[in-house]
Design a protein around this motif. Sequence first.
Motif, PDB file in Angstrom:
ATOM      1  N   ASN A 162      -4.274  19.446  -1.785  1.00  0.00           N
ATOM      2  CA  ASN A 162      -4.702  18.051  -1.774  1.00  0.00           C
ATOM      3  C   ASN A 162      -5.513  17.794  -0.512  1.00  0.00           C
ATOM      4  O   ASN A 162      -5.015  17.966   0.606  1.00  0.00           O
ATOM      5  N   VAL A 163      -6.767  17.397  -0.710  1.00  0.00           N
ATOM      6  CA  VAL A 163      -7.688  17.129   0.388  1.00  0.00           C
ATOM      7  C   VAL A 163      -7.906  15.623   0.468  1.00  0.00           C
ATOM      8  O   VAL A 163      -8.272  14.991  -0.522  1.00  0.00           O
ATOM      9  N   LEU A 164      -7.699  15.057   1.639  1.00  0.00           N
ATOM     10  CA  LEU A 164      -8.001  13.655   1.872  1.00  0.00           C
ATOM     11  C   LEU A 164      -9.273  13.605   2.695  1.00  0.00           C
ATOM     12  O   LEU A 164      -9.343  14.167   3.790  1.00  0.00           O
ATOM     13  N   LEU A 165     -10.281  12.963   2.161  1.00  0.00           N
ATOM     14  CA  LEU A 165     -11.579  12.849   2.802  1.00  0.00           C
ATOM     15  C   LEU A 165     -11.732  11.432   3.319  1.00  0.00           C
ATOM     16  O   LEU A 165     -11.741  10.484   2.550  1.00  0.00           O
ATOM     17  N   CYS A 166     -11.819  11.273   4.627  1.00  0.00           N
ATOM     18  CA  CYS A 166     -11.985   9.952   5.229  1.00  0.00           C
ATOM     19  C   CYS A 166     -13.433   9.831   5.699  1.00  0.00           C
ATOM     20  O   CYS A 166     -13.823  10.425   6.699  1.00  0.00           O
ATOM     21  N   GLU A 167     -14.228   9.079   4.950  1.00  0.00           N
ATOM     22  CA  GLU A 167     -15.661   8.926   5.209  1.00  0.00           C
ATOM     23  C   GLU A 167     -16.078   7.516   4.819  1.00  0.00           C
ATOM     24  O   GLU A 167     -15.914   7.127   3.666  1.00  0.00           O
ATOM     25  N   ASP A 168     -16.604   6.736   5.787  1.00  0.00           N
ATOM     26  CA  ASP A 168     -16.969   5.357   5.496  1.00  0.00           C
ATOM     27  C   ASP A 168     -18.350   5.216   4.858  1.00  0.00           C
ATOM     28  O   ASP A 168     -18.653   4.202   4.255  1.00  0.00           O
ATOM     29  N   ASP A 169     -19.183   6.229   4.947  1.00  0.00           N
ATOM     30  CA  ASP A 169     -20.480   6.231   4.276  1.00  0.00           C
ATOM     31  C   ASP A 169     -20.232   6.738   2.847  1.00  0.00           C
ATOM     32  O   ASP A 169     -20.022   7.930   2.629  1.00  0.00           O
ATOM     33  N   LEU A 170     -20.227   5.819   1.893  1.00  0.00           N
ATOM     34  CA  LEU A 170     -19.833   6.180   0.533  1.00  0.00           C
ATOM     35  C   LEU A 170     -20.770   7.208  -0.100  1.00  0.00           C
ATOM     36  O   LEU A 170     -20.317   8.062  -0.868  1.00  0.00           O
ATOM     37  N   ARG A 225      -8.017  19.294  -4.855  1.00  0.00           N
ATOM     38  CA  ARG A 225      -8.019  17.939  -5.417  1.00  0.00           C
ATOM     39  C   ARG A 225      -8.366  17.005  -4.270  1.00  0.00           C
ATOM     40  O   ARG A 225      -7.610  16.892  -3.302  1.00  0.00           O
ATOM     41  N   THR A 226      -9.502  16.319  -4.349  1.00  0.00           N
ATOM     42  CA  THR A 226     -10.002  15.503  -3.252  1.00  0.00           C
ATOM     43  C   THR A 226      -9.854  14.022  -3.559  1.00  0.00           C
ATOM     44  O   THR A 226     -10.181  13.572  -4.651  1.00  0.00           O
ATOM     45  N   THR A 227      -9.374  13.290  -2.571  1.00  0.00           N
ATOM     46  CA  THR A 227      -9.279  11.835  -2.641  1.00  0.00           C
ATOM     47  C   THR A 227     -10.131  11.267  -1.515  1.00  0.00           C
ATOM     48  O   THR A 227     -10.007  11.689  -0.365  1.00  0.00           O
ATOM     49  N   LEU A 228     -11.000  10.312  -1.849  1.00  0.00           N
ATOM     50  CA  LEU A 228     -11.860   9.678  -0.857  1.00  0.00           C
ATOM     51  C   LEU A 228     -11.190   8.430  -0.315  1.00  0.00           C
ATOM     52  O   LEU A 228     -10.698   7.593  -1.067  1.00  0.00           O
ATOM     53  N   CYS A 229     -11.176   8.336   0.986  1.00  0.00           N
ATOM     54  CA  CYS A 229     -10.645   7.175   1.692  1.00  0.00           C
ATOM     55  C   CYS A 229     -11.798   6.626   2.523  1.00  0.00           C
ATOM     56  O   CYS A 229     -12.332   7.326   3.383  1.00  0.00           O
ATOM     57  N   ALA A 230     -12.219   5.380   2.280  1.00  0.00           N
ATOM     58  CA  ALA A 230     -13.464   4.870   2.846  1.00  0.00           C
ATOM     59  C   ALA A 230     -13.330   4.114   4.167  1.00  0.00           C
ATOM     60  O   ALA A 230     -14.319   3.594   4.666  1.00  0.00           O
ATOM     61  N   GLY A 250     -10.744   3.626   8.074  1.00  0.00           N
ATOM     62  CA  GLY A 250      -9.579   3.988   8.863  1.00  0.00           C
ATOM     63  C   GLY A 250      -8.345   3.204   8.483  1.00  0.00           C
ATOM     64  O   GLY A 250      -7.236   3.734   8.482  1.00  0.00           O
ATOM     65  N   ASP A 251      -8.530   1.937   8.148  1.00  0.00           N
ATOM     66  CA  ASP A 251      -7.388   1.116   7.731  1.00  0.00           C
ATOM     67  C   ASP A 251      -6.741   1.680   6.472  1.00  0.00           C
ATOM     68  O   ASP A 251      -5.524   1.737   6.362  1.00  0.00           O
ATOM     69  N   ARG A 252      -7.561   2.109   5.534  1.00  0.00           N
ATOM     70  CA  ARG A 252      -7.024   2.691   4.301  1.00  0.00           C
ATOM     71  C   ARG A 252      -6.326   4.016   4.566  1.00  0.00           C
ATOM     72  O   ARG A 252      -5.359   4.352   3.902  1.00  0.00           O
ATOM     73  N   LEU A 253      -6.844   4.764   5.530  1.00  0.00           N
ATOM     74  CA  LEU A 253      -6.223   6.037   5.867  1.00  0.00           C
ATOM     75  C   LEU A 253      -4.796   5.821   6.350  1.00  0.00           C
ATOM     76  O   LEU A 253      -3.883   6.540   5.968  1.00  0.00           O
ATOM     77  N   GLU A 254      -4.601   4.813   7.185  1.00  0.00           N
ATOM     78  CA  GLU A 254      -3.261   4.541   7.712  1.00  0.00           C
ATOM     79  C   GLU A 254      -2.277   4.222   6.599  1.00  0.00           C
ATOM     80  O   GLU A 254      -1.134   4.663   6.633  1.00  0.00           O
ATOM     81  N   THR A 255      -2.703   3.482   5.581  1.00  0.00           N
ATOM     82  CA  THR A 255      -1.793   3.133   4.492  1.00  0.00           C
ATOM     83  C   THR A 255      -1.643   4.281   3.493  1.00  0.00           C
ATOM     84  O   THR A 255      -0.651   4.342   2.780  1.00  0.00           O
ATOM     85  N   PHE A 256      -2.601   5.197   3.444  1.00  0.00           N
ATOM     86  CA  PHE A 256      -2.540   6.311   2.504  1.00  0.00           C
ATOM     87  C   PHE A 256      -1.278   7.136   2.717  1.00  0.00           C
ATOM     88  O   PHE A 256      -0.610   7.505   1.760  1.00  0.00           O
ATOM     89  N   PHE A 257      -0.959   7.449   3.973  1.00  0.00           N
ATOM     90  CA  PHE A 257       0.188   8.306   4.255  1.00  0.00           C
ATOM     91  C   PHE A 257       1.488   7.664   3.792  1.00  0.00           C
ATOM     92  O   PHE A 257       2.401   8.355   3.356  1.00  0.00           O
ATOM     93  N   THR A 258       1.565   6.354   3.873  1.00  0.00           N
ATOM     94  CA  THR A 258       2.762   5.658   3.415  1.00  0.00           C
ATOM     95  C   THR A 258       2.824   5.628   1.888  1.00  0.00           C
ATOM     96  O   THR A 258       3.869   5.891   1.304  1.00  0.00           O
TER      97      THR A 258
END
Length: 79
Positions: free
Chosen positions: A3-11, A28-33, A35-43
Amino acid sequence: MWNVLLCEDDLEQGHYLERLTAAYPGLRTTLCASGDRLETFFTARGRPDILLMDIRLGDQDGIELVKRLAPETSGVQVI
């Protein structure tokens, strides 16, 4: 399956990287657009195997965010 989490704000860039990683079986890649979303992703979704991190997010500094999330990213490969 990794599972790959990709944190990139440039869509546009984020979707390009999603397509690029989709070419590799077993990822399996999930895009997180943001930093705020990244913090909630782990939870909400748990820990990814790999975090592909943008260091210049529009809303936060990516390096500082990874440092702040150090307990949650323990054991996660951060690129």
